[in-house]
Scaffold this motif. Sequence first.
Motif, PDB file in Angstrom:
ATOM      1  N   UNK A   1      41.207  54.466  57.278  1.00  0.00           N
ATOM      2  CA  UNK A   1      42.454  54.393  55.998  1.00  0.00           C
ATOM      3  C   UNK A   1      43.744  55.022  56.610  1.00  0.00           C
ATOM      4  N   UNK A   2      43.697  55.629  57.698  1.00  0.00           N
ATOM      5  CA  UNK A   2      44.963  56.399  57.998  1.00  0.00           C
ATOM      6  C   UNK A   2      44.700  57.653  57.152  1.00  0.00           C
ATOM      7  N   UNK A   3      46.167  58.419  57.441  1.00  0.00           N
ATOM      8  CA  UNK A   3      46.139  59.471  56.488  1.00  0.00           C
ATOM      9  C   UNK A   3      45.956  60.869  57.540  1.00  0.00           C
ATOM     10  N   UNK A   4      45.957  61.869  57.104  1.00  0.00           N
ATOM     11  CA  UNK A   4      45.996  63.087  57.800  1.00  0.00           C
ATOM     12  C   UNK A   4      44.955  63.881  57.441  1.00  0.00           C
TER      13      UNK A   4
ATOM     14  N   UNK B   1      49.744  58.751  53.968  1.00  0.00           N
ATOM     15  CA  UNK B   1      51.063  58.323  54.134  1.00  0.00           C
ATOM     16  C   UNK B   1      51.826  57.860  52.920  1.00  0.00           C
TER      17      UNK B   1
END
Lengths: 608, 387, 268
Positions: free
Chosen positions: A57-60, A12
Amino acid sequence: MIAFEQVGVTYPGQSGPALRDIDVRVEEGELCLVIGPTGAGKSTLLQAACALVPHFTGGLLSGRVLVAGRDTRDHRPRDLADVVGVVGQDPLAGFVTDSAEEELAYGMEQLGLSPGVMRKRVEEVVDLLGLGDLRGRPLADLSGGEQQRVALGAVMTSQPRVLVLDEPTSALDPAAADEVLAAITRLVHDLGVTVLLAEHRLERVVQYADRVISLRGDGTAFDGPPAEVLASSLVVPPIVELGRLAGWDPLPLSVRDARRRAAPLRARLAGSIALVPTAKPGTGPRSAERAPVSAPVGPASSSPAVGATASEPPATAPLGAPALTVRGLHVRHGRVHAVRGVDLDVRAGEIVAVMGRNGAGKSSLLWALQGSGPRSGGSVRLAARGDGVRLAARGDGVRLAARGDGAHLPAGDVDPATLRPSQARRCVALVPQTPSDLLYLDSVHAECEAGDAQGQATTGATRSLLARIAGAVPAGAHPRDLSEGQRLALVLAVQLAAGPPVLLLDEPTRGLDYAAKRRLTQVLAERAAAGVAVVLSSHDVEFVAGCASRVIVLADGDVVADGSTRDVLVASPVFAPQVAKVLHPLELLTVDAVRAALAGDAMAAATR
Amino acid sequence: MVAVAPAVGSRSGEPTPGRDSTRRRPTGRDRSVHPLAWWAWALGLAVAVTRTTNPLVIGMLLAATVLVVVVRRDDSPWARAFGAYLVLGVAIIAVRVAFYILVGIKAGGPVLLDLPSIAMPGWATGVELLGPVHLTGLLAAVYGGLRLAALIVCFGAANALANPKRALRCLPASLHHIGTAIVIAVTVTPQLVSSVVRVRRAQRLRGQDDRGLRSVLACALPVLADALDRSLALAASMDSRGYARSQSGRSDARITAALLVSLVAAALGTYGLLDGTSPDWLGLPLLAAGAVIAVGGSVLAGRRVRRTRYRPDPWGLPESLIAACGLAVALLLAGALGMSPDGLDPSLSPLTWPSVPPVALVATLLAAAPAVLRATDPGAVRSGGSR
Amino acid sequence: MPVTLRTALVLALASAVGVLAFCWPLLIDPNQALAQGTDAPLVLAVVLLSVLSVVFVALSDGGIDVKAIAMLGLLSAVGAVLRPLSAGTAGVETVFLVIVLGGRVFGPGFGFALGSTTLFASALLTGGVGPWLPFQMLGASWVGLGAGLLPGRLRGRGEVAALAGYAAVAGLAYGVALNMSWWPFQLGGDTALSFVAGDPPVENLRRFWLFSIATSLGWDVGRAITTALGVVVVGRPVLAILRRGATRAVFMTAAAAADTGKRPRTGS
């Protein structure tokens, strides 16, 4: 075992994807090396393999990552704990408990294994990795290599089939790194564990790899057998660079391979070296050292007494007066006698590398030279500041005097230990092992302004130094978001802003990639050319070979070798860089030196 | 901190691995006693001390406590804190006496020292400074102070003897998460201290010799930022090693109900304990019922945490005996108070010398017994271990 | 640690018990067994410890995010490092800085937990476990909880000022409340400033007030002022660092992830 299928990762707030179109299969039992420049996504790729991306970590995550048949989209990292073991760069940061044995058992406790099974597996892993002496000791007291082996053991007790290792040796000295790498190869060969390994210092690991994934820097990657991939990779170890230069195919990955192929190159070089008139670095006046080359040495002759080489480090400034004089220096920490009677003269414009094992007294020596570390005997004298620097200091002397902070330095030789910190930093700068300890403000800009003020330099001096050292560093960035290389550059700029004639660096190459190390080499050469005396400690022989003009080897606090870089490094089986090992007995240390020698050869051929 | 004792493998007739495997590693010498045993002992003594005002009895129990600590403590930071507890105890008595002399209610009894009395102005009516110091009141202050000091020292003894890190291993499964946070804190604190030292040293390189505000910030901020970065690395490590693997992320209605009911019981029970007009069952009985429900809820919640213990601390005969000593001391003194209060609460008016009731002698011996109740590893004894 | 309805109920009930336990000298009936001797703080300490345990079972039932656990551990360690320092520096209760600022950034539930874990870890490390500990833990937890409940939209100078004011009030209240719960215990029964069970609360309060003036009020006020000053001085940079840690620990929400069709996953 690990399959990346059309994998892309976007964090993000980032404009572009960190990874895209990754299509790689790592087969069971392979040791797969992940290489690429800093910021190319090595860590992201590793984290995707253990499901930390995207769950932690999040993100896509687009596409699919399968580990031992489990899809990471449906499995959190903790659900993969029994098939994937993860070890990071700083083992101490990942320890939950404080004794080695409890740490070994921690993962199994979380998996809910029965006490009997846990006991058995701990014993097995202790034997497998040779942790017998460490098991009861507090983790904080272990050396870096021991900690990293405990961290390996702590994931191995869960009996994973895949190990994901993110630069496991980047913070270790060569001996400790070898210890850890030996443990890893043992796991691969004896247990058939699949290993995904990222590493900066390829010279250490590339010969063990079965497959290499090379990240291009734009998020894409290609993979294949090591020799094939390295032929077009952005980052390569010196030995591969040498192979590319010599046009060897397939590329050699180990010193043994290269040496078997190097005979023609050696012969050619032995001829050309004699034709290139270069100076031998030393402490005396240059003119006396410039030995005239008597006669071309024949190609067949491989006399080690070749008079001069092209391997001169880039420090080309004439050596000046002694900037730092040390006599009989002793340092004791409690019962440990860290430095025992060191004598040392460092001249302006010289770059001296201090090498030696961990615990040999390198850091103690540097801190004692700086003056704020303990010193239990002997003397350290800094020469009075050079003229140019003194003029600059006098320029704003009025302002300083008005501030009344005692900026005026004593005239003549000074002992740095007698100076106040604000005075000392104008005479001698030290960059400690963890450069980020020096940074405390929330933007690069603020750090630079503080650097100007503290260094009593003109406004903007730190900023322009930083730009010279590291190119464009965003002024608004948080210092902790910078890459290792940029952070080191910022600290260097802050420390150099006061214009000290002596610069000390403690292990500056930790965590730096090849590009950053090259940059650092250039910066130090520039400083030396401007008359700064540089003393640095390092384990990295390749870096020292390219950077330093003189090497001192410490062992148990004693100086056991002191001489020009070439004399010390070529002679040593431990400290010889790869190029020197391949080309022995020629006294060439770096690929650049070989290139220069070959160019000289070509020139000579053209003029002949 | 000893590697595997060679005695374990070499002796004949060693216990089966299965039995030994869940035990702490035998070290061939005294193994340390389970921390909860020390807490049980110290709490028993603490309860006993609060049953009496007899300075001789308290002094004897205090001496027994100090004896046990001196004999049994090891050289750890928390053990060294015991001295501070003794100083604190002396300070408590001194404060009591000072307050009595300064603002004490000077009731009858022999006068020791006749100080002038100073009346306070209106807003502090009823308070007189100084005034004659009576022996009775002074002794009452000393006795009360001594009792409180002894109580504090009992807790000091528990702190000195019980290893807190091992005590943390005894937390119930339902407190696993919060216990993990505390384990992390206890583990990381020494490392943070050394990083403070490191950062301070580094900041001096920048020329920070002003000791003011900026140097505090310059030291605190890098340490804090390091700590935060480190917490992320630690969380990643824990996550990938299977921490909280079996947790569903949902809460159970039964657990919620049990916990809420127990809290309501605790609130009402505490009120009942303090308020005299409420019925008797609204005091301790309700609190006890609440505790039972809370334990039930906690057990239910603990079942949802799937986790095992590697080599739990053994609880053997020595532990039982040490805990029993504490319990027995508490029961003895509580019982003696019920039967003959005079021995334990010596009268101050008329003033009498405190006497030592026989039961107090027995209690003191029991309290001091842990000084010699050593927990040795059975294997080490048989192989002629080091002691 | 999000505050759900259940957590809110649990915290409210626990706080009710806490208020009773802290103010017991004002409430107790002289005929009750606890009014005599030195039992009341001990019994109430046991009650508080049990209540705190129940609260933490409730907070962690169903699992706490592993990052919150690690953050809690590290910030508690920072507090435990700071706490011994404050003894020497003119009564700055530095540990409150961590709890107030941590509670502010990470929310009321985290603040509550942070207060307890910090004091507990610190007591374990320094050998300070005793009947006073549950009172200290609950007090510090309230401080963290309150910091988390301050209006969320404030930023910049206003935020630092609000936090400084809050820290002063909370620091003072913490000192006074602890003093109150231990007052009868510390002083005994035979002085003019002593607690008299069953007296009208106003009378007892008056005596307590005098006792506080005589003992720790000056210190408490000094501590409140220095803590507030501490927040003013370190507030902005520390908040920035904590927020940076917080943003690195949370990540993309489901809404932001909905743009792509490839069944993207985000963390919980």
